[in-house]
Write a protein that holds these residues in place. Structure first.
Motif, PDB file in Angstrom:
ATOM      1  N   UNK A  13     -63.929  -4.008  17.678  1.00 45.19           N
ATOM      2  CA  UNK A  13     -62.765  -4.191  17.247  1.00 45.19           C
ATOM      3  C   UNK A  13     -62.700  -5.031  17.961  1.00 45.19           C
ATOM      4  N   UNK A  14     -61.088  -5.923  17.550  1.00 46.20           N
ATOM      5  CA  UNK A  14     -60.335  -6.632  17.952  1.00 46.20           C
ATOM      6  C   UNK A  14     -59.242  -6.503  18.926  1.00 46.20           C
ATOM      7  N   UNK A  15     -59.256  -7.001  20.247  1.00 52.45           N
ATOM      8  CA  UNK A  15     -60.102  -7.656  21.275  1.00 52.45           C
ATOM      9  C   UNK A  15     -62.151  -7.019  21.078  1.00 52.45           C
ATOM     10  N   UNK A  16     -62.881  -7.759  21.234  1.00 51.06           N
ATOM     11  CA  UNK A  16     -64.305  -7.340  21.088  1.00 51.06           C
ATOM     12  C   UNK A  16     -64.456  -6.841  22.969  1.00 51.06           C
ATOM     13  N   UNK A  17     -64.071  -5.953  23.336  1.00 56.45           N
ATOM     14  CA  UNK A  17     -64.068  -6.055  25.137  1.00 56.45           C
ATOM     15  C   UNK A  17     -65.647  -6.220  25.201  1.00 56.45           C
ATOM     16  N   UNK A  18     -66.902  -5.919  24.688  1.00 55.70           N
ATOM     17  CA  UNK A  18     -68.156  -6.170  25.377  1.00 55.70           C
ATOM     18  C   UNK A  18     -69.060  -7.673  24.741  1.00 55.70           C
ATOM     19  N   UNK A  19     -68.623  -8.401  23.648  1.00 51.04           N
ATOM     20  CA  UNK A  19     -69.100  -9.989  23.969  1.00 51.04           C
ATOM     21  C   UNK A  19     -69.039 -10.632  24.793  1.00 51.04           C
ATOM     22  N   UNK A  20     -68.190 -11.014  25.861  1.00 51.95           N
ATOM     23  CA  UNK A  20     -68.914 -11.683  27.179  1.00 51.95           C
ATOM     24  C   UNK A  20     -70.009 -11.222  27.544  1.00 51.95           C
ATOM     25  N   UNK A  21     -70.642  -9.727  27.222  1.00 49.39           N
ATOM     26  CA  UNK A  21     -71.957  -8.974  28.178  1.00 49.39           C
ATOM     27  C   UNK A  21     -73.463  -8.538  26.981  1.00 49.39           C
ATOM     28  N   UNK A  22     -72.950  -9.567  25.908  1.00 53.92           N
ATOM     29  CA  UNK A  22     -74.128  -9.257  24.958  1.00 53.92           C
ATOM     30  C   UNK A  22     -74.637  -8.162  24.721  1.00 53.92           C
ATOM     31  N   UNK A  23     -73.219  -7.007  24.181  1.00 55.89           N
ATOM     32  CA  UNK A  23     -73.152  -5.717  24.173  1.00 55.89           C
ATOM     33  C   UNK A  23     -72.653  -5.248  22.792  1.00 55.89           C
ATOM     34  N   UNK A  24     -73.536  -4.619  22.442  1.00 59.17           N
ATOM     35  CA  UNK A  24     -72.306  -4.517  20.570  1.00 59.17           C
ATOM     36  C   UNK A  24     -71.344  -3.327  21.003  1.00 59.17           C
ATOM     37  N   UNK A  25     -70.263  -3.194  20.370  1.00 53.90           N
ATOM     38  CA  UNK A  25     -69.604  -2.244  20.772  1.00 53.90           C
ATOM     39  C   UNK A  25     -71.012  -0.975  20.740  1.00 53.90           C
ATOM     40  N   UNK A  26     -71.129  -1.423  19.049  1.00 55.21           N
ATOM     41  CA  UNK A  26     -71.552   0.178  18.226  1.00 55.21           C
ATOM     42  C   UNK A  26     -72.376  -1.080  17.040  1.00 55.21           C
ATOM     43  N   UNK A  27     -73.823   0.170  16.595  1.00 56.75           N
ATOM     44  CA  UNK A  27     -73.949  -0.622  15.662  1.00 56.75           C
ATOM     45  C   UNK A  27     -74.424   0.688  14.573  1.00 56.75           C
ATOM     46  N   UNK A  28     -74.826   0.134  13.177  1.00 55.77           N
ATOM     47  CA  UNK A  28     -75.113   1.323  12.945  1.00 55.77           C
ATOM     48  C   UNK A  28     -76.642   1.265  12.010  1.00 55.77           C
ATOM     49  N   UNK A  29     -76.722   2.485  11.772  1.00 50.85           N
ATOM     50  CA  UNK A  29     -77.868   1.967  11.300  1.00 50.85           C
ATOM     51  C   UNK A  29     -78.920   3.126  10.786  1.00 50.85           C
ATOM     52  N   UNK A  30     -79.811   3.338   9.697  1.00 46.22           N
ATOM     53  CA  UNK A  30     -80.291   4.450   9.246  1.00 46.22           C
ATOM     54  C   UNK A  30     -79.328   5.378   9.202  1.00 46.22           C
ATOM     55  N   UNK A  31     -77.771   5.648   8.552  1.00 47.86           N
ATOM     56  CA  UNK A  31     -76.880   6.152   7.926  1.00 47.86           C
ATOM     57  C   UNK A  31     -75.970   6.828   9.428  1.00 47.86           C
ATOM     58  N   UNK A  32     -76.749   5.764  10.864  1.00 46.75           N
ATOM     59  CA  UNK A  32     -75.992   6.585  11.938  1.00 46.75           C
ATOM     60  C   UNK A  32     -75.322   5.688  12.854  1.00 46.75           C
ATOM     61  N   UNK A  33     -73.924   6.027  13.011  1.00 46.80           N
ATOM     62  CA  UNK A  33     -73.159   5.133  14.586  1.00 46.80           C
ATOM     63  C   UNK A  33     -73.815   5.409  15.820  1.00 46.80           C
ATOM     64  N   UNK A  34     -74.006   4.044  16.489  1.00 46.38           N
ATOM     65  CA  UNK A  34     -74.380   4.098  17.767  1.00 46.38           C
ATOM     66  C   UNK A  34     -73.635   3.340  18.671  1.00 46.38           C
ATOM     67  N   UNK A  35     -72.453   3.980  19.131  1.00 44.68           N
ATOM     68  CA  UNK A  35     -72.158   4.129  20.117  1.00 44.68           C
ATOM     69  C   UNK A  35     -71.969   3.394  21.724  1.00 44.68           C
ATOM     70  N   UNK A  36     -71.884   3.029  21.707  1.00 45.74           N
ATOM     71  CA  UNK A  36     -72.252   2.268  23.184  1.00 45.74           C
ATOM     72  C   UNK A  36     -71.803   2.703  24.598  1.00 45.74           C
ATOM     73  N   UNK A  37     -71.747   3.094  25.514  1.00 45.47           N
ATOM     74  CA  UNK A  37     -70.861   3.490  26.819  1.00 45.47           C
ATOM     75  C   UNK A  37     -69.351   3.092  26.655  1.00 45.47           C
ATOM     76  N   UNK A  38     -68.408   3.536  27.258  1.00 45.87           N
ATOM     77  CA  UNK A  38     -67.107   3.655  26.968  1.00 45.87           C
ATOM     78  C   UNK A  38     -66.558   3.901  28.064  1.00 45.87           C
TER      79      UNK A  38
END
Length: 134
Positions: A13-38
């Protein structure tokens, strides 16, 4: 370091609140979305006041916002991980949150009591796996 696999896409998202920690808010792969802990924090990183339910509602809203960035929503969620402090006291609140934000058929779920989260005033963190849009 080499570039990641092109079949893996970062969602932010914008702003990306996880960028400073080198974490993706989410990743898509293989038809799935993996959302990091919020957790129950606002865009500026401040913790939502008002206790467990307010933090939980904000955590789910943060999940919704990240899913929306990927073109999905909470009805696409197939797996939830909920991490809470003081599970015996907060289990009724977790059920309330599930009722408010999730629907039949309810996603598979893991609920864990933990001793601490990344910030000392956080009481709940929510991660999900969802189906990516076609």
């Amino acid at each position: 370091m080499s570039d990641r696999n092109p079949r893996i896409q970062k969602i932010a998202t914008s702003p990306d609140w996880y960028h400073p920690y080198r974490i993706s808010q989410a990743i898509t792969a293989g038809g799935l979305i993996y959302v990091s802990g919020q957790a129950g924090f606002t865009e500026d990183g401040g913790t939502v006041p008002g206790g467990f339910l307010n933090q939980g509602r904000q955590a789910f809203r943060n999940v919704e916002r990240v899913l929306a960035e990927a073109g999905a929503n909470l009805t696409d969620v197939i797996k939830v991980g909920i991490f809470v402090r003081d599970l015996p006291a907060n289990l009724p609140h977790v059920i309330t949150l599930r009722t408010e934000f999730l629907a039949e058929p309810y996603p598979a779920d893991t609920l864990l009591e933990i001793t601490a989260l990344a910030q000392p005033d956080w009481l709940i963190e929510v991660e999900v796996v969802a189906l990516a849009p076609n």
